[in-house]
Design a protein around this motif. Structure first.
Motif, short mmCIF file in Angstrom:
data_model
loop_
_atom_site.label_atom_id
_atom_site.label_comp_id
_atom_site.label_asym_id
_atom_site.label_seq_id
_atom_site.Cartn_x
_atom_site.Cartn_y
_atom_site.Cartn_z
N PHE A 15 0.79 -1.19 0.03
CA PHE A 15 -0.19 -0.14 0.15
C PHE A 15 0.86 1.21 0.08
O PHE A 15 0.47 2.21 -0.45
CB PHE A 15 -1.02 -0.10 1.12
CG PHE A 15 -2.23 -0.75 0.69
CD1 PHE A 15 -3.37 -0.02 0.28
CD2 PHE A 15 -2.38 -2.22 0.90
CE1 PHE A 15 -4.47 -0.71 -0.16
CE2 PHE A 15 -3.58 -2.71 0.38
CZ PHE A 15 -4.62 -2.32 0.11
N ASP A 16 1.91 1.17 0.42
CA ASP A 16 3.09 2.34 0.23
C ASP A 16 3.09 2.75 -0.87
O ASP A 16 3.37 3.63 -1.71
CB ASP A 16 4.43 2.06 1.30
CG ASP A 16 4.03 2.45 2.61
OD1 ASP A 16 3.05 2.70 3.05
OD2 ASP A 16 4.91 2.03 3.33
N ALA A 17 3.66 1.53 -1.80
CA ALA A 17 3.93 1.74 -3.20
C ALA A 17 2.57 2.04 -3.89
O ALA A 17 2.74 2.89 -4.98
CB ALA A 17 4.44 0.14 -3.58
N ILE A 18 1.45 1.58 -3.69
CA ILE A 18 0.23 2.07 -4.31
C ILE A 18 0.13 3.49 -4.01
O ILE A 18 -0.24 4.38 -4.95
CB ILE A 18 -1.14 1.04 -3.75
CG1 ILE A 18 -0.91 -0.26 -4.58
CG2 ILE A 18 -2.31 1.86 -4.42
CD1 ILE A 18 -1.90 -1.08 -3.64
N ALA A 19 0.33 4.11 -2.84
CA ALA A 19 0.24 5.34 -2.62
C ALA A 19 1.03 5.99 -3.20
O ALA A 19 0.79 7.21 -3.96
CB ALA A 19 0.18 5.74 -1.08
N CYS A 20 2.25 5.86 -3.27
CA CYS A 20 3.38 6.54 -4.25
C CYS A 20 3.00 6.71 -5.66
O CYS A 20 3.03 7.76 -6.44
CB CYS A 20 4.83 5.72 -3.85
SG CYS A 20 6.07 6.81 -4.82
N ALA A 48 -2.24 7.41 4.58
CA ALA A 48 -1.19 8.01 3.58
C ALA A 48 -1.42 9.43 3.33
O ALA A 48 -2.29 9.89 2.33
CB ALA A 48 -1.53 7.02 2.08
N PRO A 49 -1.09 10.32 4.19
CA PRO A 49 -1.30 11.64 3.99
C PRO A 49 -1.15 12.46 2.79
O PRO A 49 -2.04 13.22 2.10
CB PRO A 49 -0.49 12.20 5.16
CG PRO A 49 -0.29 11.13 6.09
CD PRO A 49 -0.08 9.85 5.27
N GLY A 50 0.00 12.09 2.03
CA GLY A 50 0.13 12.71 0.86
C GLY A 50 -0.54 12.23 -0.22
O GLY A 50 -1.38 12.69 -1.03
N LEU A 51 -0.98 11.08 -0.12
CA LEU A 51 -2.18 10.50 -1.22
C LEU A 51 -3.55 11.03 -0.90
O LEU A 51 -4.17 11.53 -1.78
CB LEU A 51 -2.37 8.91 -0.94
CG LEU A 51 -3.56 8.37 -1.88
CD1 LEU A 51 -3.29 8.52 -3.34
CD2 LEU A 51 -3.54 6.86 -1.83
N VAL A 83 -9.32 12.27 8.40
CA VAL A 83 -8.36 13.41 7.38
C VAL A 83 -9.18 14.63 7.06
O VAL A 83 -10.35 14.54 6.82
CB VAL A 83 -8.20 12.63 6.05
CG1 VAL A 83 -7.39 13.63 5.20
CG2 VAL A 83 -7.32 11.11 6.39
N ARG A 84 -8.67 15.65 7.64
CA ARG A 84 -9.36 17.02 7.29
C ARG A 84 -8.93 17.29 6.05
O ARG A 84 -7.59 17.49 5.52
CB ARG A 84 -8.63 17.94 8.27
CG ARG A 84 -9.19 17.71 9.73
CD ARG A 84 -8.67 18.60 10.92
NE ARG A 84 -9.04 18.26 12.05
CZ ARG A 84 -10.27 18.50 12.75
NH1 ARG A 84 -11.28 19.24 12.09
NH2 ARG A 84 -10.39 18.03 13.96
#
Length: 89
Positions: A15-20, A48-51, A83-84
């Protein structure tokens, strides 16, 4: 992401790879893709804050193109992960 979440498969490295990858291609996502991706991460309680920032930005630009279910799923995902996204909700 949706298929793995539907099967309840939570692999943080995957999921980190998917997010990136998703962050890099977020402009190519259709509204349903945005919704399904947010839903998948929330279903598995994966942050995944960036996503989610990218999903919020892209969703805001295309909110009128969402189906009601997709909009509801996106809102649910953001609320579930606390998430806001002031620009979106």
């Amino acid at each position: 992401a949706w298929a793995f979440a539907t099967l309840n498969i939570s692999d943080p490295r995957l999921f980190d790879a998917i997010a990136c990858a998703s962050e890099q291609r977020i402009g190519d996502f259709k509204p349903q893709d945005l919704s399904n991706t947010a839903w998948a991460f929330a279903k598995l309680d994966l942050r995944a804050p960036g996503l989610f920032d990218a999903i919020a930005r892209e969703s805001k630009q295309r909110v009128g193109s969402f189906e009601p279910q997709g909009l509801a799923n996106t809102a649910w995902a953001f609320a579930t992960l606390s998430v806001r996204a002031h620009q979106l909700f």
